[in-house]
Structure formats: structure tokens, C-alpha cells
Design a protein around this motif. Sequence first.
Motif, PDB file in Angstrom:
ATOM      1  N   ASN A  30     -45.342 -19.974  49.759  1.00  0.00           N
ATOM      2  CA  ASN A  30     -46.306 -18.955  49.378  1.00  0.00           C
ATOM      3  C   ASN A  30     -47.695 -19.596  49.316  1.00  0.00           C
ATOM      4  O   ASN A  30     -47.834 -20.822  49.471  1.00  0.00           O
ATOM      5  CB  ASN A  30     -45.907 -18.354  48.024  1.00  0.00           C
ATOM      6  CG  ASN A  30     -46.542 -16.985  47.778  1.00  0.00           C
ATOM      7  OD1 ASN A  30     -47.411 -16.542  48.528  1.00  0.00           O
ATOM      8  ND2 ASN A  30     -46.119 -16.330  46.717  1.00  0.00           N
ATOM      9  N   GLY A  31     -48.718 -18.798  49.050  1.00  0.00           N
ATOM     10  CA  GLY A  31     -50.068 -19.336  48.982  1.00  0.00           C
ATOM     11  C   GLY A  31     -50.258 -20.299  47.817  1.00  0.00           C
ATOM     12  O   GLY A  31     -49.584 -20.204  46.792  1.00  0.00           O
TER      13      GLY A  31
ATOM     14  N   ARG B  35     -43.335 -22.485  40.491  1.00  0.00           N
ATOM     15  CA  ARG B  35     -43.695 -23.460  39.456  1.00  0.00           C
ATOM     16  C   ARG B  35     -45.172 -23.321  39.119  1.00  0.00           C
ATOM     17  O   ARG B  35     -46.028 -23.344  40.007  1.00  0.00           O
ATOM     18  CB  ARG B  35     -43.403 -24.881  39.941  1.00  0.00           C
ATOM     19  CG  ARG B  35     -43.759 -25.952  38.911  1.00  0.00           C
ATOM     20  CD  ARG B  35     -43.572 -27.348  39.466  1.00  0.00           C
ATOM     21  NE  ARG B  35     -43.935 -28.347  38.456  1.00  0.00           N
ATOM     22  CZ  ARG B  35     -44.080 -29.644  38.708  1.00  0.00           C
ATOM     23  NH1 ARG B  35     -43.879 -30.115  39.936  1.00  0.00           N
ATOM     24  NH2 ARG B  35     -44.423 -30.473  37.746  1.00  0.00           N
ATOM     25  N   ASP B  36     -45.452 -23.179  37.824  1.00  0.00           N
ATOM     26  CA  ASP B  36     -46.841 -23.152  37.364  1.00  0.00           C
ATOM     27  C   ASP B  36     -46.903 -23.798  35.989  1.00  0.00           C
ATOM     28  O   ASP B  36     -45.937 -24.422  35.538  1.00  0.00           O
ATOM     29  CB  ASP B  36     -47.390 -21.721  37.341  1.00  0.00           C
ATOM     30  CG  ASP B  36     -46.508 -20.769  36.538  1.00  0.00           C
ATOM     31  OD1 ASP B  36     -45.871 -21.223  35.570  1.00  0.00           O
ATOM     32  OD2 ASP B  36     -46.473 -19.564  36.874  1.00  0.00           O
TER      33      ASP B  36
ATOM     34  N   ARG C  94     -46.225 -27.583  43.167  1.00  0.00           N
ATOM     35  CA  ARG C  94     -46.895 -26.427  42.573  1.00  0.00           C
ATOM     36  C   ARG C  94     -46.654 -25.212  43.456  1.00  0.00           C
ATOM     37  O   ARG C  94     -46.282 -25.337  44.630  1.00  0.00           O
ATOM     38  CB  ARG C  94     -48.405 -26.671  42.435  1.00  0.00           C
ATOM     39  CG  ARG C  94     -49.152 -26.800  43.755  1.00  0.00           C
ATOM     40  CD  ARG C  94     -50.654 -26.867  43.563  1.00  0.00           C
ATOM     41  NE  ARG C  94     -51.357 -26.936  44.831  1.00  0.00           N
ATOM     42  CZ  ARG C  94     -51.661 -28.048  45.470  1.00  0.00           C
ATOM     43  NH1 ARG C  94     -51.310 -29.213  44.955  1.00  0.00           N
ATOM     44  NH2 ARG C  94     -52.292 -28.011  46.640  1.00  0.00           N
ATOM     45  N   GLY C  95     -46.853 -24.031  42.875  1.00  0.00           N
ATOM     46  CA  GLY C  95     -46.761 -22.812  43.661  1.00  0.00           C
ATOM     47  C   GLY C  95     -45.355 -22.263  43.763  1.00  0.00           C
ATOM     48  O   GLY C  95     -44.555 -22.357  42.827  1.00  0.00           O
TER      49      GLY C  95
ATOM     50  N   PRO D 129     -54.508 -20.847  48.925  1.00  0.00           N
ATOM     51  CA  PRO D 129     -54.258 -19.534  48.331  1.00  0.00           C
ATOM     52  C   PRO D 129     -54.409 -18.429  49.381  1.00  0.00           C
ATOM     53  O   PRO D 129     -55.361 -18.428  50.160  1.00  0.00           O
ATOM     54  CB  PRO D 129     -55.324 -19.425  47.243  1.00  0.00           C
ATOM     55  CG  PRO D 129     -55.580 -20.847  46.845  1.00  0.00           C
ATOM     56  CD  PRO D 129     -55.495 -21.625  48.126  1.00  0.00           C
ATOM     57  N   GLY D 130     -53.458 -17.507  49.418  1.00  0.00           N
ATOM     58  CA  GLY D 130     -53.489 -16.436  50.399  1.00  0.00           C
ATOM     59  C   GLY D 130     -52.841 -16.775  51.719  1.00  0.00           C
ATOM     60  O   GLY D 130     -52.665 -15.900  52.574  1.00  0.00           O
TER      61      GLY D 130
END
Length: 301
Positions: free
Chosen positions: A121-122, A175-176, A140-141, A104-105
Motif C-alpha cells: 500500500n502507499g 503497521r503504524d 511501516r505501512g 504515499p498514494g
Amino acid sequence: MVDAAALDWIVRLGDPAFEDWDGFTAWLEADPRHAERYHALEADAADLATLVPAPAQGMPAIAPRASSRRGLWISGAFAASVAAIAGYGVLQNRADPYGIETAPGETRTVALADGTSIALNGGSRVILDHRDSRIATLERGEAYFMVRHDADRPFRVKAGEDELLDVGTAFDVARDGAGIRVGVAEGAVLFNPSGEKVRLEAGQGLLSNGRSIRLAEVSPESVGGWRQGTLDYDGAPLEQVSADLSRALGHRIAVAPAIATRSFRGTISLDVVRDDPARLGPLLNVRIRRNGDGWEITPLP
């Protein structure tokens, strides 16, 4: 190549007249990978040998010859090696997946052998294939795909039960737990080519939750805006905004159920709020405060 040399030794060792044991031993000892690949390919060869049909009835049998002590060590390798050579192309075509992920980040860009690049992305993870650079799975993400178009081998992106087929494209996929979101910046993509066959052109987006599909207009310039440090919304629910912020900032940001579906229109500059998400409060018309090791978006008192 190690595999080519290993296959050559498998074939040579299967010959009853083989004598170069010193050479074979020296090759094994030269590099630990040699023995590893030799035994792996020999095992594959043995598996493939079971697919070789038995001699047809009436064909002359080959009389067995006495084996040397060393010959017994590789008993049956010759028959297996014949199958290995015949089927090695099949082995080479097996999937060879590997994963790329970000915390994350964190963001990361991956260049593929075909000229395609993927920006992650994070908090994201994508599965690629060493033997097929024209397929990716977003586990994911969020990821932004800049695809080198090849009409004969279109690029495919899988996300859960859904699939995207490029038609000369730059597009973003998120995607989440709620499903997937797609935005097209350039060219076009085909959503679920074996199912709904929804074609998305530049400036179009799609949301799918597995039960329904909703189309929307998007600004091509805003697609994948997180790469430039901005998040643009036109009526997105706060639960989506909080998920995007969590990925991009590296902070866990939750939203109170009472306002999770409230819509937001506007642009968020990630650099402005990176160290203090509470600064977003006035823009979102909410209260944002610390909650344990993360943040929580709640209604104004």
C-alpha cells in the motif's frame, strides 16, 4: 559467475608455483566488478583464515621457500583461500537484505522467487532478502501477502516485535505507531509462534499494540480491499481510518483528538474521494477541511 572466478584466482594465487600473472591482470582489467569481488572475497577469506586451527603439536612444519617479488604481494593468500573454500557456503548463507518502498498514494506488487507475491500500500516499506525469499519484514505501512505455501519452509513476516507464520495463506498486515493489524483472507496464519501462538483462520483479524491482543471477525473479501480501491470498516476508530486514508490517497489526513476514538462502520470508495477528501464528511459525520498541505477531520460545529 564473478564470485566463482574470483575464488578460483584466490586459490591459484596462493600456490607458490603460480606464474599466470598476465592472465590474472587481464581478468582484473576485463570488468571493474572483477577487482571489487576479488578484494571483497579475499578479505572474507582472511577473516575465515583466523578460524583455521594451528597445526597440532608434533606435526611436521612446512619449510618456507623464497618468495618472488609478486608473491609477496599476495603473502598469506593461500592459507586464507583454504579457509575461504571451506567456509564459502557460510558466506553464501549470509543475509543479503534489500528494501522495497512506496510513496504515499502509490501501490506496488513484488513477485518473489518462491512464487509468493507482496502488494504494498502507499507509504509502506518492506525488507526482503536476496538469499532467502521466505522471510519479510514490514517496517511501516501495509502489505498484502499472497504466499505459496511450503510446509518445510513456512513464510515468515516480521513487524516490530511480532511475527506471523503462514499456514497456506493470503493475509494483510498494517503497521503504524499504534501497533499492527492483521486480517486473513485465505488459509491461516500463526501469530507469534514463539510467544502467544494465536492461530488466525480466514475471516479472522487481530490487533496488537504490544501490550494486549484483540481478536475480531473480518470479511475475507474485504481483507486488503485497498488493492481494489475500497476500505471497509466495522467499528474502527477514526484515527485508524485517517491513517489508512493518508496511506492510500497520498494526502496527510489528521483527526482531532476529541473524535480520534469515535468508531466508524461503512465502506469508503477511494476513487470518489481521491481528489477531494472533504466529500467524506457526510459519510463519517464529521467536517473535513484543508489544513496547510494536508487535511483535518474535526467534529461538526
